[in-house]
Design an enzyme around this catalytic site. Structure first.
Site, PDB file in Angstrom:
ATOM      1  N   ASP A  84       0.799  -1.353   0.016  1.00 33.60           N
ATOM      2  CA  ASP A  84      -0.012  -0.049  -0.124  1.00 33.60           C
ATOM      3  C   ASP A  84       0.795   1.213   0.297  1.00 33.60           C
ATOM      4  OD1 ASP A  84      -2.519   1.178   0.104  1.00 33.60           O
ATOM      5  OD2 ASP A  84      -2.640   1.595   2.124  1.00 33.60           O
ATOM      6  N   HIS A  85       0.300   2.266  -0.711  1.00 31.79           N
ATOM      7  CA  HIS A  85       0.960   3.646  -0.725  1.00 31.79           C
ATOM      8  C   HIS A  85       2.592   3.559  -1.195  1.00 31.79           C
ATOM      9  CE1 HIS A  85      -2.252   6.111   0.330  1.00 31.79           C
ATOM     10  NE2 HIS A  85      -2.698   5.440   1.237  1.00 31.79           N
ATOM     11  N   HIS A 178      -6.713  10.676   5.837  1.00 33.54           N
ATOM     12  CA  HIS A 178      -6.186   9.764   6.651  1.00 33.54           C
ATOM     13  C   HIS A 178      -6.126   9.984   8.010  1.00 33.54           C
ATOM     14  CE1 HIS A 178      -4.867   8.555   2.461  1.00 33.54           C
ATOM     15  NE2 HIS A 178      -4.490   7.398   2.761  1.00 33.54           N
ATOM     16  N   HIS A 206      -9.856   5.752   0.665  1.00 32.84           N
ATOM     17  CA  HIS A 206      -8.698   5.574   1.850  1.00 32.84           C
ATOM     18  C   HIS A 206      -9.130   6.459   2.751  1.00 32.84           C
ATOM     19  CE1 HIS A 206      -5.087   4.108  -0.409  1.00 32.84           C
ATOM     20  NE2 HIS A 206      -6.082   3.962  -1.425  1.00 32.84           N
ATOM     21  N   GLY A 207      -8.471   6.167   3.973  1.00 33.31           N
ATOM     22  CA  GLY A 207      -8.800   7.162   5.314  1.00 33.31           C
ATOM     23  C   GLY A 207     -10.194   6.883   5.958  1.00 33.31           C
ATOM     24  N   SER A 209     -10.920   5.063   8.363  1.00 33.65           N
ATOM     25  CA  SER A 209     -11.375   5.011   9.763  1.00 33.65           C
ATOM     26  C   SER A 209     -11.861   6.133  10.414  1.00 33.65           C
ATOM     27  CB  SER A 209      -9.867   5.067  10.577  1.00 33.65           C
ATOM     28  OG  SER A 209      -8.954   3.952  10.388  1.00 33.65           O
ATOM     29  N   ASN A 228     -10.151   1.053   2.459  1.00 30.32           N
ATOM     30  CA  ASN A 228      -8.877   0.829   3.218  1.00 30.32           C
ATOM     31  C   ASN A 228      -9.164   1.472   4.848  1.00 30.32           C
ATOM     32  OD1 ASN A 228      -7.908   0.356   0.817  1.00 30.32           O
ATOM     33  ND2 ASN A 228      -6.111   1.656   0.741  1.00 30.32           N
ATOM     34  N   THR A 231      -5.742   3.239  10.815  1.00 30.24           N
ATOM     35  CA  THR A 231      -6.020   3.906  12.136  1.00 30.24           C
ATOM     36  C   THR A 231      -6.764   3.092  13.277  1.00 30.24           C
ATOM     37  OG1 THR A 231      -5.465   5.773  11.105  1.00 30.24           O
ATOM     38  CG2 THR A 231      -6.225   6.165  13.169  1.00 30.24           C
TER      39      THR A 231
HETATM   40  O1  G3H Z   1      -4.437   3.080   2.620  1.00 28.01           O
HETATM   41  C1  G3H Z   1      -4.464   3.023   3.990  1.00 28.01           C
HETATM   42  C2  G3H Z   1      -5.879   3.740   4.477  1.00 28.01           C
HETATM   43  O2  G3H Z   1      -6.165   4.804   3.569  1.00 28.01           O
HETATM   44  C3  G3H Z   1      -5.897   3.823   5.933  1.00 28.01           C
HETATM   45  O3  G3H Z   1      -6.455   5.082   6.195  1.00 28.01           O
HETATM   46  O4  G3H Z   1      -5.668   5.060   8.666  1.00 28.01           O
HETATM   47  O5  G3H Z   1      -7.147   6.769   8.033  1.00 28.01           O
HETATM   48  O6  G3H Z   1      -7.952   4.399   8.269  1.00 28.01           O
HETATM   49  P1  G3H Z   1      -6.952   5.078   8.005  1.00 28.01           P
HETATM   50 ZN    ZN Z   2      -4.412   5.373   2.164  1.00 26.87          ZN
END
Ligand code: G3H
Ligand code: ZN
Length: 279
Positions: A84-85, A178, A206-207, A209, A228, A231
């Site tokens: 990832d990333h 994120h 993404h992000g 959480s 995804n 966090t």
């Molecule tokens: O690629 C990973 C995710 O975008 C995780 O994002 O930590 O905000 O859930 P997050």
């Molecule tokens: Zn991400």
């Protein structure tokens, strides 16, 4: 059943109008918790390792990847491994040998033309290795601390970017950011609908959480196929350890507090998978 590919899980999720959950793993406890959470619901899951996690693992992707592979091979549900990333070309080129079936190549911090050129080159390499590849357009905030929930992916740019790069999936900026520790993100569902019409590849959130359950459900209805999450697991792990150590101030055996943390992550993973797979 065990080890499968991200391509297979995303294709199946798209056909079922659902989303597959992809959790960021850092420790063996993360791996075990995510797989146990998925098994408790009989649902497939993606284990993903970010470039940041590789840096934490002293720059070597192999030990964590091998641990994840070993757990995936024993799992009672299909499990895929995703890198990832990734920005670093050296890491990108380790993906297949390390056992990943897919990679997210992240050049979203670059201007459009440079992002496209770098992504196109990564796609050429990844497809030559048989890897499924995701890219990002419209830099989703929070990667280096600065939240940017106002960033948006332009649908016309997305259409051209996907056609010209050949990516298999696209991460889009629609209001998430994120590393949020509160679940208060508000998604731009009208934009998501336009993006889903504009491109013919799966869309990735993404992000996640920071996204409330109702918003996640609506995003899946709106065309998000891979979600995804990172966090949320770390919040669960750290909170559980904090509580355990407060209640057991003289604790020494790490299995006690790591066990509490792992159980908390299992519950969190199961909760999110359930939200993404309504009956
Ligand atoms: O690629 C990973 C995710 O975008 C995780 O994002 O930590 O905000 O859930 P997050
Ligand atoms: Zn991400």
């Amino acid at each position: 059943m065990p080890l499968t590919t991200t391509a297979d899980l995303v294709t199946r999720a798209a056909a079922a109008r659902r989303a597959v959950a992809a959790f960021n793993i850092i420790t063996l406890e993360h791996v075990e918790a995510v797989v146990e959470g998925a098994e408790s619901l009989g649902s497939p899951v993606v284990l993903q390792v970010s470039e940041n996690a590789v840096a934490f693992r002293r720059g070597d992707v192999r030990p964590l990847a091998r641990a994840a592979l070993a757990v995936a091979e024993q799992a009672a549900v299909p499990v895929a491994l995703h890198l990832d990333h990734v920005r670093d070309d050296t890491l990108l080129k380790q993906a297949a040998d390390a056992g990943f079936s897919s990679v997210m190549y992240d050049a979203s911090h670059l201007p459009y033309g440079e992002n496209l050129a770098a992504t196109r080159a990564a796609v050429g390499w990844a497809h030559g290795e048989g890897l499924w590849i995701e890219a990002e357009l419209g830099e989703i905030g929070g990667k280096r601390g600065a939240h940017a929930p106002g960033v948006r992916t332009d649908p016309d740019e997305a259409r051209t970017f996907v056609a010209d790069s050949g990516v298999d999936a696209l991460a889009v900026a629609v209001g998430s950011t994120h590393a949020m520790t509160s679940r208060t993100a508000v998604l731009d569902h009208a934009l998501l609908a336009r993006l889903a019409r504009a491109v013919d590849v799966p869309l990735v959130l993404h992000g996640s959480s920071g996204v409330p359950d109702g918003e996640l459900t609506a995003a899946v209805v709106g065309g998000i196929t891979k979600v995804n999450v990172g966090t949320a697991l770390n919040l669960a792990l750290t909170d559980a350890i904090r509580v355990h150590l407060a209640e057991h101030p003289h604790a020494v055996d790490s299995r006690a507090y790591l066990g509490a943390g792992r159980e908390a992550m299992t519950r969190t993973a199961a909760r999110i998978i359930r939200v993404l797979s309504p009956p």
